[in-house]
Scaffold this motif. Sequence first.
Motif, PDB file in Angstrom:
ATOM      1  N   ALA A   1      -2.714   9.892   4.014  1.00 15.71           N
ATOM      2  CA  ALA A   1      -2.743   8.433   4.115  1.00 15.71           C
ATOM      3  C   ALA A   1      -1.343   7.871   4.330  1.00 15.71           C
ATOM      4  CB  ALA A   1      -3.364   7.837   2.852  1.00 15.71           C
ATOM      5  N   GLU A   2      -0.337   8.473   3.661  1.00 15.49           N
ATOM      6  CA  GLU A   2       1.030   7.975   3.819  1.00 15.49           C
ATOM      7  C   GLU A   2       1.540   8.196   5.242  1.00 15.49           C
ATOM      8  OE1 GLU A   2       5.449   8.176   1.739  1.00 15.49           O
ATOM      9  OE2 GLU A   2       3.630   8.651   0.634  1.00 15.49           O
TER      10      GLU A   2
ATOM     11  N   GLY B   1      -7.177  10.054   5.708  1.00 11.08           N
ATOM     12  CA  GLY B   1      -6.755  10.921   4.610  1.00 11.08           C
ATOM     13  C   GLY B   1      -7.934  11.528   3.887  1.00 11.08           C
ATOM     14  N   PHE B   2      -9.003  10.745   3.693  1.00 12.50           N
ATOM     15  CA  PHE B   2     -10.208  11.236   3.024  1.00 12.50           C
ATOM     16  C   PHE B   2     -10.885  12.344   3.831  1.00 12.50           C
ATOM     17  CE2 PHE B   2     -14.877  10.908   2.790  1.00 12.50           C
ATOM     18  CZ  PHE B   2     -15.080  11.282   1.464  1.00 12.50           C
TER      19      PHE B   2
ATOM     20  N   HIS C   1       0.823  -1.209   0.000  1.00 15.25           N
ATOM     21  CA  HIS C   1       0.000   0.000   0.000  1.00 15.25           C
ATOM     22  C   HIS C   1       0.860   1.263   0.000  1.00 15.25           C
ATOM     23  CE1 HIS C   1      -4.055  -1.679   0.387  1.00 15.25           C
ATOM     24  NE2 HIS C   1      -3.453  -2.685   1.012  1.00 15.25           N
TER      25      HIS C   1
ATOM     26  N   LEU D   1      -5.005  13.885   0.182  1.00 12.86           N
ATOM     27  CA  LEU D   1      -5.506  12.542   0.495  1.00 12.86           C
ATOM     28  C   LEU D   1      -4.362  11.541   0.619  1.00 12.86           C
ATOM     29  CD1 LEU D   1      -7.651  10.283   0.715  1.00 12.86           C
ATOM     30  CD2 LEU D   1      -7.759  10.277  -1.781  1.00 12.86           C
ATOM     31  N   PHE D   2      -3.518  11.468  -0.399  1.00  8.53           N
ATOM     32  CA  PHE D   2      -2.433  10.488  -0.376  1.00  8.53           C
ATOM     33  C   PHE D   2      -1.330  10.883   0.603  1.00  8.53           C
ATOM     34  CE2 PHE D   2      -4.150   9.603  -4.735  1.00  8.53           C
ATOM     35  CZ  PHE D   2      -4.612   8.331  -4.446  1.00  8.53           C
TER      36      PHE D   2
ATOM     37  N   THR E   1      -6.121   4.338   7.427  1.00  9.25           N
ATOM     38  CA  THR E   1      -5.227   5.353   6.859  1.00  9.25           C
ATOM     39  C   THR E   1      -5.905   6.085   5.709  1.00  9.25           C
ATOM     40  OG1 THR E   1      -4.184   3.802   5.302  1.00  9.25           O
ATOM     41  CG2 THR E   1      -3.201   3.984   7.478  1.00  9.25           C
ATOM     42  N   TYR E   2      -6.591   5.333   4.846  1.00 11.76           N
ATOM     43  CA  TYR E   2      -7.291   5.970   3.723  1.00 11.76           C
ATOM     44  C   TYR E   2      -8.473   6.804   4.211  1.00 11.76           C
ATOM     45  CZ  TYR E   2      -4.595   2.983   0.552  1.00 11.76           C
ATOM     46  OH  TYR E   2      -3.578   2.369  -0.147  1.00 11.76           O
TER      47      TYR E   2
ATOM     48  N   ILE F   1       0.434   4.154  -2.734  1.00 10.38           N
ATOM     49  CA  ILE F   1       0.264   5.563  -2.373  1.00 10.38           C
ATOM     50  C   ILE F   1       1.350   6.423  -3.006  1.00 10.38           C
ATOM     51  CG2 ILE F   1       0.421   7.196  -0.440  1.00 10.38           C
ATOM     52  CD1 ILE F   1      -1.038   5.144   1.277  1.00 10.38           C
TER      53      ILE F   1
END
Length: 315
Positions: free
Chosen positions: A110-111, A152-153, A65, A106-107, A148-149, A69
Amino acid sequence: MRTWNNTNVPSFILMGLTDSREIQLALSVLFLLIYLITVLGNLGMIMLICLDHQLHTPMYFFLTHLSFIDLSYSSVITPKTLASLLTSTKNISFTGCFTQLYFFILFGGAECFLLSAMAYDRYVAICNPLQYPVIMSSRLCCVLVAGTYMIGFVECSFTVLSIARLPFCSSNVIHHFFCDIFPILALSCHDTYATDIVVYLCGSFTLFVSFIIMSWSYMSIFSTILKIKSTSGKQKAFSTCASHLLGVTIFYGTTVFTYLKPKTSYSLGKDQVASVFYTIVIPMLNPLIYSLRNKEVKNAFIRVVQKRGGSKQFR
């Protein structure tokens, strides 16, 4: 520079990194090479982990993942940057600009939390090795990645919506090579105090919470490593988290330098250099860091190549 008398700005102009045509061509070649390595490196890492069953562990599940990302993160910025460098077209639509900003945040968010999940995974592997298979179950790994996603969202939704609601009537020229937060805020003809608060709260929450998780994980890891009596044991334990620690240091160093500081101290030149590093260079470095410093990945690559070569020879 074009001045608008209303709040409906149809498009923005990305000024880019330089006005020199020679430097633009040199940067376009460099960025294209970096992007190709990024795509090949991250796609190769994903395919290798999927093909080799010995890499079907929590650590490499997270690494899959991370590669996804990084690939997505780079693809949000680099193609448009290359197009701007190679052509005289620097326009980007209002929708396109905020779409780029949305996926960038977002990314990026998430990272941050994925790196925290990877740090926790290393903590369990080193500090509780006997309970590792039980604690790091498939269910927990999926929950951590989904979280994580989701974070981020939520973060990017709050940030982008608060910025997009601002009126832009003073100028449509963004002094940057992509649609970043502070250069866009600088174009608003309205008081941005409330938006600044939202941006700093979201950014601080992401960076500080993920940083606290990683700090706690690595303090526990180092404490456990120091208790190991044999030198070879210490080296083996440290090698399992060295690559991740290097990736975290590079990513957080440039990100904190750019975003967790007062807006008044924003420096176009310095911040653009830092932005190039974490948006274009780091996505290329991560697969190299995790592959070149990892014997398991090297051995998996050899196994996959030998397996494919054997199957073709058999045919």
